[in-house]
Design a protein around this motif. Structure first.
Motif, PDB file in Angstrom:
ATOM      1  N   LEU A 402       0.818  -1.217   0.000  1.00 49.91           N
ATOM      2  CA  LEU A 402       0.000   0.000   0.000  1.00 49.91           C
ATOM      3  C   LEU A 402       0.852   1.268   0.000  1.00 49.91           C
ATOM      4  O   LEU A 402       0.320   2.364  -0.148  1.00 49.91           O
ATOM      5  CB  LEU A 402      -0.930   0.011   1.228  1.00 49.91           C
ATOM      6  CG  LEU A 402      -2.004  -1.093   1.275  1.00 49.91           C
ATOM      7  CD1 LEU A 402      -2.676  -1.128   2.643  1.00 49.91           C
ATOM      8  CD2 LEU A 402      -3.045  -0.897   0.174  1.00 49.91           C
ATOM      9  N   GLY A 403       2.160   1.114   0.165  1.00 50.65           N
ATOM     10  CA  GLY A 403       3.031   2.291   0.222  1.00 50.65           C
ATOM     11  C   GLY A 403       2.825   3.105   1.488  1.00 50.65           C
ATOM     12  O   GLY A 403       2.977   4.323   1.496  1.00 50.65           O
ATOM     13  N   THR A 404       2.453   2.408   2.593  1.00 49.75           N
ATOM     14  CA  THR A 404       2.148   3.110   3.844  1.00 49.75           C
ATOM     15  C   THR A 404       3.108   2.672   4.956  1.00 49.75           C
ATOM     16  O   THR A 404       2.729   2.647   6.126  1.00 49.75           O
ATOM     17  CB  THR A 404       0.700   2.821   4.287  1.00 49.75           C
ATOM     18  OG1 THR A 404       0.492   1.391   4.257  1.00 49.75           O
ATOM     19  CG2 THR A 404      -0.307   3.469   3.359  1.00 49.75           C
ATOM     20  N   GLN A 405       4.340   2.347   4.573  1.00 44.27           N
ATOM     21  CA  GLN A 405       5.305   1.875   5.578  1.00 44.27           C
ATOM     22  C   GLN A 405       5.619   2.934   6.626  1.00 44.27           C
ATOM     23  O   GLN A 405       6.023   2.590   7.727  1.00 44.27           O
ATOM     24  CB  GLN A 405       6.604   1.436   4.900  1.00 44.27           C
ATOM     25  CG  GLN A 405       6.475   0.088   4.219  1.00 44.27           C
ATOM     26  CD  GLN A 405       7.474  -0.066   3.111  1.00 44.27           C
ATOM     27  OE1 GLN A 405       7.483   0.738   2.183  1.00 44.27           O
ATOM     28  NE2 GLN A 405       8.317  -1.068   3.201  1.00 44.27           N
ATOM     29  N   ALA A 406       5.440   4.211   6.274  1.00 46.13           N
ATOM     30  CA  ALA A 406       5.737   5.267   7.247  1.00 46.13           C
ATOM     31  C   ALA A 406       4.770   5.229   8.418  1.00 46.13           C
ATOM     32  O   ALA A 406       5.102   5.654   9.520  1.00 46.13           O
ATOM     33  CB  ALA A 406       5.686   6.635   6.561  1.00 46.13           C
ATOM     34  N   SER A 407       3.552   4.730   8.196  1.00 51.42           N
ATOM     35  CA  SER A 407       2.549   4.799   9.259  1.00 51.42           C
ATOM     36  C   SER A 407       2.105   3.451   9.803  1.00 51.42           C
ATOM     37  O   SER A 407       1.464   3.397  10.850  1.00 51.42           O
ATOM     38  CB  SER A 407       1.318   5.561   8.763  1.00 51.42           C
ATOM     39  OG  SER A 407       0.724   4.879   7.678  1.00 51.42           O
ATOM     40  N   MET A 408       2.399   2.370   9.123  1.00 55.35           N
ATOM     41  CA  MET A 408       1.848   1.087   9.587  1.00 55.35           C
ATOM     42  C   MET A 408       2.774  -0.100   9.324  1.00 55.35           C
ATOM     43  O   MET A 408       3.782   0.021   8.633  1.00 55.35           O
ATOM     44  CB  MET A 408       0.476   0.826   8.942  1.00 55.35           C
ATOM     45  CG  MET A 408       0.524   0.723   7.422  1.00 55.35           C
ATOM     46  SD  MET A 408      -1.068   0.267   6.690  1.00 55.35           S
ATOM     47  CE  MET A 408      -0.786  -1.484   6.334  1.00 55.35           C
ATOM     48  N   GLY A 409       2.422  -1.229   9.908  1.00 55.58           N
ATOM     49  CA  GLY A 409       3.102  -2.491   9.609  1.00 55.58           C
ATOM     50  C   GLY A 409       4.262  -2.810  10.524  1.00 55.58           C
ATOM     51  O   GLY A 409       4.929  -3.819  10.329  1.00 55.58           O
ATOM     52  N   ALA A 410       4.519  -1.949  11.525  1.00 60.03           N
ATOM     53  CA  ALA A 410       5.629  -2.217  12.444  1.00 60.03           C
ATOM     54  C   ALA A 410       5.306  -1.660  13.832  1.00 60.03           C
ATOM     55  O   ALA A 410       4.520  -0.726  13.960  1.00 60.03           O
ATOM     56  CB  ALA A 410       6.918  -1.583  11.914  1.00 60.03           C
ATOM     57  N   VAL A 411       5.935  -2.279  14.835  1.00 56.76           N
ATOM     58  CA  VAL A 411       5.828  -1.757  16.207  1.00 56.76           C
ATOM     59  C   VAL A 411       7.006  -0.811  16.392  1.00 56.76           C
ATOM     60  O   VAL A 411       8.094  -1.215  16.814  1.00 56.76           O
ATOM     61  CB  VAL A 411       5.869  -2.903  17.240  1.00 56.76           C
ATOM     62  CG1 VAL A 411       5.606  -2.359  18.650  1.00 56.76           C
ATOM     63  CG2 VAL A 411       4.862  -3.994  16.899  1.00 56.76           C
ATOM     64  N   GLU A 412       6.810   0.444  16.016  1.00 59.25           N
ATOM     65  CA  GLU A 412       7.884   1.440  16.047  1.00 59.25           C
ATOM     66  C   GLU A 412       7.314   2.795  16.422  1.00 59.25           C
ATOM     67  O   GLU A 412       6.154   3.089  16.089  1.00 59.25           O
ATOM     68  CB  GLU A 412       8.518   1.575  14.656  1.00 59.25           C
ATOM     69  CG  GLU A 412       9.574   0.550  14.324  1.00 59.25           C
ATOM     70  CD  GLU A 412       9.944   0.572  12.849  1.00 59.25           C
ATOM     71  OE1 GLU A 412      10.527  -0.410  12.390  1.00 59.25           O
ATOM     72  OE2 GLU A 412       9.617   1.576  12.154  1.00 59.25           O
ATOM     73  N   SER A 413       8.143   3.596  17.042  1.00 57.67           N
ATOM     74  CA  SER A 413       7.740   4.953  17.390  1.00 57.67           C
ATOM     75  C   SER A 413       7.294   5.697  16.134  1.00 57.67           C
ATOM     76  O   SER A 413       7.964   5.631  15.102  1.00 57.67           O
ATOM     77  CB  SER A 413       8.927   5.671  18.044  1.00 57.67           C
ATOM     78  OG  SER A 413       8.550   6.996  18.328  1.00 57.67           O
ATOM     79  N   GLY A 414       6.162   6.389  16.221  1.00 64.59           N
ATOM     80  CA  GLY A 414       5.650   7.173  15.094  1.00 64.59           C
ATOM     81  C   GLY A 414       4.609   6.444  14.267  1.00 64.59           C
ATOM     82  O   GLY A 414       3.879   7.072  13.495  1.00 64.59           O
ATOM     83  N   LYS A 415       4.524   5.129  14.416  1.00 62.96           N
ATOM     84  CA  LYS A 415       3.539   4.364  13.634  1.00 62.96           C
ATOM     85  C   LYS A 415       2.161   4.425  14.301  1.00 62.96           C
ATOM     86  O   LYS A 415       2.035   4.701  15.498  1.00 62.96           O
ATOM     87  CB  LYS A 415       3.968   2.888  13.532  1.00 62.96           C
ATOM     88  CG  LYS A 415       5.326   2.665  12.884  1.00 62.96           C
ATOM     89  CD  LYS A 415       5.265   2.810  11.376  1.00 62.96           C
ATOM     90  CE  LYS A 415       6.492   2.256  10.678  1.00 62.96           C
ATOM     91  NZ  LYS A 415       7.700   3.089  10.800  1.00 62.96           N
ATOM     92  N   ASN A 416       1.129   4.158  13.503  1.00 60.24           N
ATOM     93  CA  ASN A 416      -0.220   4.015  14.050  1.00 60.24           C
ATOM     94  C   ASN A 416      -0.212   2.993  15.185  1.00 60.24           C
ATOM     95  O   ASN A 416       0.433   1.957  15.064  1.00 60.24           O
ATOM     96  CB  ASN A 416      -1.184   3.476  12.987  1.00 60.24           C
ATOM     97  CG  ASN A 416      -1.440   4.480  11.884  1.00 60.24           C
ATOM     98  OD1 ASN A 416      -1.307   5.684  12.077  1.00 60.24           O
ATOM     99  ND2 ASN A 416      -1.811   3.983  10.719  1.00 60.24           N
TER     100      ASN A 416
END
Ligand code: ZN
Length: 466
Positions: A402-416
């Motif tokens: 989806l090209g949404t790696q900046a906001s989703m798909g990982a447990v990382e600071s800054g993600k949804n």
């Protein structure tokens, strides 16, 4: 209070629902995208975002937070089901109170809706985003582009009839105006119309995804720039020395399985890997659909979530429609076909073809929202994926697609803050994905008690639904 109310009105609802930040302490964080496992972390969620992931041994428990002790538990990114139909004409009455909570109760915090009523879905999406309704994030195709069956009807609801290239262009343009996220292709569309739809979708900046139409070869779909292929369509036909016969509509399962050619197959798989054409094999539904005449004991415990109408009208009608074709092939042949589906998925995976988890819930007969995604992850492991790779298909891979790696798909600071907390390690047994102790969706925490409450409400809704 007044400030809070203003926030709520402005739609900053995460702050209304969850004024207190959440800290999950001493938890093992699994990030499938980087295949990383980090023990003893503290994950802080504020509003609808993850605000920090740090070493629990080095940071004190944050103050003024709701602390969840994650000792012995595993935290993964929220799951995505990349092939669902949540509003499908009149097939699933009561779906809003059943399908959406079943996704969430099973840790499915995002779905790709592959064909449905665009206006209804967009209204749900708005309600979900504003916090009025609990449900997954959605990307939406709206109605599917399909041709007519020989009997002059469309096979499915939520379809736009497309006969000519001009129809295809008009359909894509109209969907673009309605604000859909992508274009979904169905099986009956002609090669000319398909190519026109693909070209127009590219022109409009919309990805084109879906079936390999009956009259189109997998190779042609790849070359037209289709980004995802569902249900392993076209691959066995493309591997067959009799592909032409299948394109002419003269094939059958026995011929298909008897004419597989390794060289053809290797070169087709290589093409898919080169183009990174995503595969959503919907194995849970393939398995279910191949054996509709066989009793499935797995269904019984989920019966309570199924309205009578879905069971006795929708799924019955769909089953009756498929059964005559199905029964043409003996059970042993169908078993062989499903075993080869698993083998094919394994072979494609090893060759570098990318995969995502999808289920075809709810039209797939007894393919239950949420529960079926857990089945699908187990199917990937059966096909030869490691549990970590299987988790990727529902977390980091959808983000990549989806090209949404900046906001989703990982447990990382800054993600949804879309997360699933598990009582047991999914990497030692993928079936532990069912052992959910909490789901966090857009920063909203639903602990086990809240999830059980949701499931009871679904049960009541299923009884109520006509
Ligand atoms: Zn579908």
């Amino acid at each position: 209070m007044r400030l809070l109310a203003a926030f709520c009105l402005a739609g900053v609802t995460a702050f209304c629902q969850q004024p207190t930040p959440i800290a999950i302490t001493h938890v093992t964080v699994i990030n499938p995208g980087t295949s990383s496992i980090q023990a003893n972390r503290t994950v802080v969620i504020s509003g609808d975002r993850i605000t920090s992931v740090s070493d629990a041994a080095k940071v004190p428990s944050p103050k003024n937070t709701r602390v969840i002790d994650g000792t012995g538990q595993y935290l993964i990114p929220g799951l995505w089901d990349m092939h669902v139909h949540s509003v499908f004409g009149d097939w699933f009455p009561g779906g809003r109170d059943i399908i959406l909570p079943l996704f969430i109760a099973n840790g499915v915090t995002g779905v790709r809706d592959m064909g449905g009523d665009a206006a209804a879905l967009m209204a749900w999406r708005k309600e979900i985003a504003s916090g009025k309704l609990i449900g997954p994030r959605m990307v939406i195709s709206g109605p599917m582009l399909d041709g007519y069956l020989p009997n002059g009807n469309l096979r499915f609801p939520s379809s736009i009839p497309v006969k000519t290239p001009a129809d295809a262009i008009a359909a894509v343009d109209s969907l673009k105006k309605q604000g859909v996220d992508f274009i979904k292709i169905q099986s009956e569309i002609s090669l000319d119309a398909y190519r026109a739809a693909a070209a127009e979708a590219h022109k409009q900046g919309l990805p084109i995804v879906g079936h390999v139409p009956d009259k189109v070869r997998l190779r042609e779909v790849v070359e037209a720039g289709q980004t995802s292929v569902e249900h392993l369509m076209g691959i066995f036909e493309g591997c067959s020395t009799e592909e032409d016969k299948f394109i002419q509509g003269q094939g059958n399962l026995k011929l298909l399985l008897g004419t597989q050619d390794k060289q053809r197959c290797d070169s087709l798989i290589k093409l898919l890997a080169q183009h990174q054409t995503w595969q959503v094999p919907t194995l849970a539904w393939q398995r279910g659909g191949e054996f509709l005449d066989q009793p499935d004991p797995k269904r019984a415990p989920l019966d309570k979530y199924v309205p009578a109408y879905w069971r006795d009208v929708t799924w019955r009608r769909f089953t009756d429609e498929m059964m005559p074709d199905l029964l043409k092939d003996p059970l042993a042949l169908r078993q062989d076909y499903f075993a080869r589906n698993l083998k094919m998925v394994g072979a494609m995976h090893r060759a570098g073809v990318p995969f995502m988890a999808g289920t075809d819930t709810a039209p797939g007969v007894y393919i239950m929202p949420g529960f079926s995604l857990h089945d699908e992850l187990a199917n990937f492991v059966e096909a030869g994926f490691t549990p970590m790779e299987s988790l990727q298909t529902a977390t980091s891979n959808p983000a990549k697609f989806l090209g949404t790696q900046a906001s989703m798909g990982a447990v990382e600071s800054g993600k949804n803050a879309d997360l699933v907390l598990l009582n047991a390690n999914p990497l030692t047994d993928i079936r532990n994905i069912r052992k959910i102790s909490a789901v966090i969706v857009a920063g909203r925490l639903l602990d086990r008690a809240a999830l059980d409450q949701m499931l009871m409400q679904v049960e009541a809704a299923a009884k109520r639904a006509k």
